[in-house]
Structure formats: structure tokens, C-alpha cells
Motif scaffolding. Sequence first.
Motif, PDB file in Angstrom:
ATOM      1  N   UNK A   1      19.466  53.305  65.841  1.00  0.00           N
ATOM      2  CA  UNK A   1      20.494  53.975  65.070  1.00  0.00           C
ATOM      3  C   UNK A   1      21.060  52.309  64.562  1.00  0.00           C
ATOM      4  N   UNK A   2      20.242  51.188  65.222  1.00  0.00           N
ATOM      5  CA  UNK A   2      21.039  49.514  64.821  1.00  0.00           C
ATOM      6  C   UNK A   2      19.546  48.848  64.453  1.00  0.00           C
ATOM      7  N   UNK A   3      19.781  49.125  63.041  1.00  0.00           N
ATOM      8  CA  UNK A   3      18.794  48.161  62.019  1.00  0.00           C
ATOM      9  C   UNK A   3      19.119  47.496  61.040  1.00  0.00           C
ATOM     10  N   UNK A   4      18.556  46.435  60.620  1.00  0.00           N
ATOM     11  CA  UNK A   4      18.563  45.853  59.697  1.00  0.00           C
ATOM     12  C   UNK A   4      17.612  46.060  58.894  1.00  0.00           C
ATOM     13  N   UNK A   5      18.254  46.366  57.220  1.00  0.00           N
ATOM     14  CA  UNK A   5      17.244  45.881  56.128  1.00  0.00           C
ATOM     15  C   UNK A   5      17.353  45.070  55.620  1.00  0.00           C
ATOM     16  N   UNK A   6      15.301  44.228  54.630  1.00  0.00           N
ATOM     17  CA  UNK A   6      15.300  42.772  53.919  1.00  0.00           C
ATOM     18  C   UNK A   6      15.074  42.950  53.267  1.00  0.00           C
TER      19      UNK A   6
END
Length: 351
Positions: free
Chosen positions: A285-290
Motif C-alpha cells: 500500500x505504498x505507491x505513487x500515482x503520476x
Amino acid sequence: MIKLPGLIDIHTHLRTPGQEQKEDFYTGTQAALAGGFTTILDMPNNQQPITTLDRLENKIKLAEQDIICDVGFHFGSLGDNLLEFQNVQEMVFGLKLYLNPTTGNFLINEEKLKSIYEAWTGNQPIILHCEGETLPMALEVIRQTKKPTHIAHVSSAEELSIIISAKEEGLPITCGVTPHHLFLTDIDGQKLGAYGYMKPYLKTQEDQDFLWKNLDSIDIIESDHAPHTKKEKGSDNPPFGVPGLETTLPLLLTAMSQGKLAIADITRLMFTNPKRIFNIPTDEDTFVEVDETEEYAIDNKNLFTKCGWSPFNGWRVQGKIKTVFIRGIKVFEDGKVLSKKGSGKIIFPRP
Ligand code: NCD
Ligand code: ZN
């Protein structure tokens, strides 16, 4: 929108303790989140190098109060702390050694290198700054000791060729390149002046082309985020190093839009390989949205790094970091840091 795992930077200089005018754990980890990095490994070349358990513990204590992402540490050695290794081997992600002169006074010779390699019995890799003529010397020591080694910031065609051969030979090595060596050349360096000084120096277009052509032989992209103040950079004797945390992912997304690499390469170079090579704990649940379509200009005045400048100031990029989540909690959104000082976690290598 593209979703990426929270990125890992294995090569960051956050400057606390002793050089907080350049960066500190709060500003440095804000810069990390703004750049899509949720885990960073801090280098030991502080004003007082991190070469004892005491200094490492003190640094961890200081970090705990300030960090807002996951932070782990590397240990240092000048060859006079071999007995200390057993006390820190499970606490640090790597042992960083300098075989060429750079910022700080960290230089060791071949004899010291050998005794350090023999004394380091932990599972975590040794990380070498070895450019030019010190690379073959280091490879000989690796050949003799078989210790897993990460060669930091490979910058020239010659060095990468040597590393490719050494990998074919079966030596236990991995290597990293920096964003500045992938996106800047000696020609840019002439315009940037001191703001383009770093170790290793910027190389030629041919060198840069060789790095891109052999991306499959590169294991990691490491920012080598090395902030110095404008005042220091403007002095008669400017220090080496440039910041990189906030610009690395946007530059790579731009290169992706130009067909120079795929999203799978970004994940491999900035998540999967760093995680595997350095035994880094991660979380689903550690993530990045670009937003891979959004265009904008990199602007010094929007940076979180305390130094307040980037060698890429003014560059138009395509690919904007929109949100960052750590363990399910939103910590960054639309240019704003949402988490509280000290909410980050100190991490240790997975057993
Ligand atoms: C680094 C720094 O400023 O700490 N500078 C650099 O040019 N890369 C030192 C280093 O890791 O070489
Ligand atoms: Zn460095």
C-alpha cells in the motif's frame, strides 16, 4: 494515470548532522516524497563521518524526529573502524567506500580497501565510489574476496564496458547510474558552471549514449542527491554535488514519452532491483500515482530541497507526480506534503 510502487533511492545525502544549511531530514524527505520516493538510504559522508555505532545511533535519533518517509542508512569506513563493523552490520544497508576524492575527506587506498573487504562479513553490499583507474583495482579485490559490491554512479562508456565484462566473468557486482549522467553532458556543464559540478564529472554525449544503449546492464538509477547552498556553489572553491530527488522521476517519465525506456524499466531500476539488492522492506500500500501526460517546467522556486536549486531548472518535462501513499496513508498530493514531521519510519535490512 500510472501507478508505480513507492520508489527507492539508495544514494541520498541528507546532511544531518553538521551541515543542515544544505539539507536536513525534514526538507530532504519532503523532497523525496515530492519526487515519488518513499524510501531513501542516507550516505555516511557527514561532517563527522558515520564510522562508529555511536554516531550511527545519534543520526538515527535525529532522523526519527524529522523524517516523513522511510529512511535507512549506510555506514562509512576509512579503514580504522574494522572492529565496529560487527556492531552495525544488521543496522545498515551498505558500507560506502570512496576510492576517489570528493566532498568530505573519505579517501582510502588499495591496502585499506583489502582490509575493509576482509572485515565486512555482513550480507549487505559494499558500495564503491570508484571512477576511472580505481575501478580495475577494486574489481581485483572483489575477485579475491567475492563480496557483493555495488558500483555507484557509473558515468563513462569505458567504466560501463568494464563492468559488463566483470559481470560476464561472474563477479558479484551491480551498478548504478545517476539522472544527471543520463540527462546532462559536459556541454551542459559548461553552461551550468559550479551548478554542474559533481563527482563523477559530467561526461561526453558518446558516454551518455552508451549508458542509454546499455540500460539493460544497469541495475539501479540512484539520485546521488547531494545538495549544497547557492552561497557555497558561488564561492571560489565550490563543492561537488547536485540535488536530484525531485527531478529524477519526471525526467525519466519524459524519456519514456520519447520512447527511450518503458515503465517496466523505471520499476526495475527504481524499485525491484534496489529492493532486492539492498534487502529493503516494502509495503503493497505504498505507491505513487503520476499523470504521464501532464507537462510542466521544473522551477527552482517549487522545490522542497533546502538548497533551492536544480541543474534542471527551466527544463520542460512530461509526467507529473500527483499523489503518494505510504502504507495506505496519503502523504503527498498536488504539490503539497500532507504528513507531519517525524511521521516517517527508520528501516533496517530484511534478515
Ligand atoms: C557528494 C556530496 O556532496 O556529498 N558529492 C558528489 O558530487 N556526488 C559526495 C559523493 O558522494 O561523491
Ligand atoms: Zn554520493
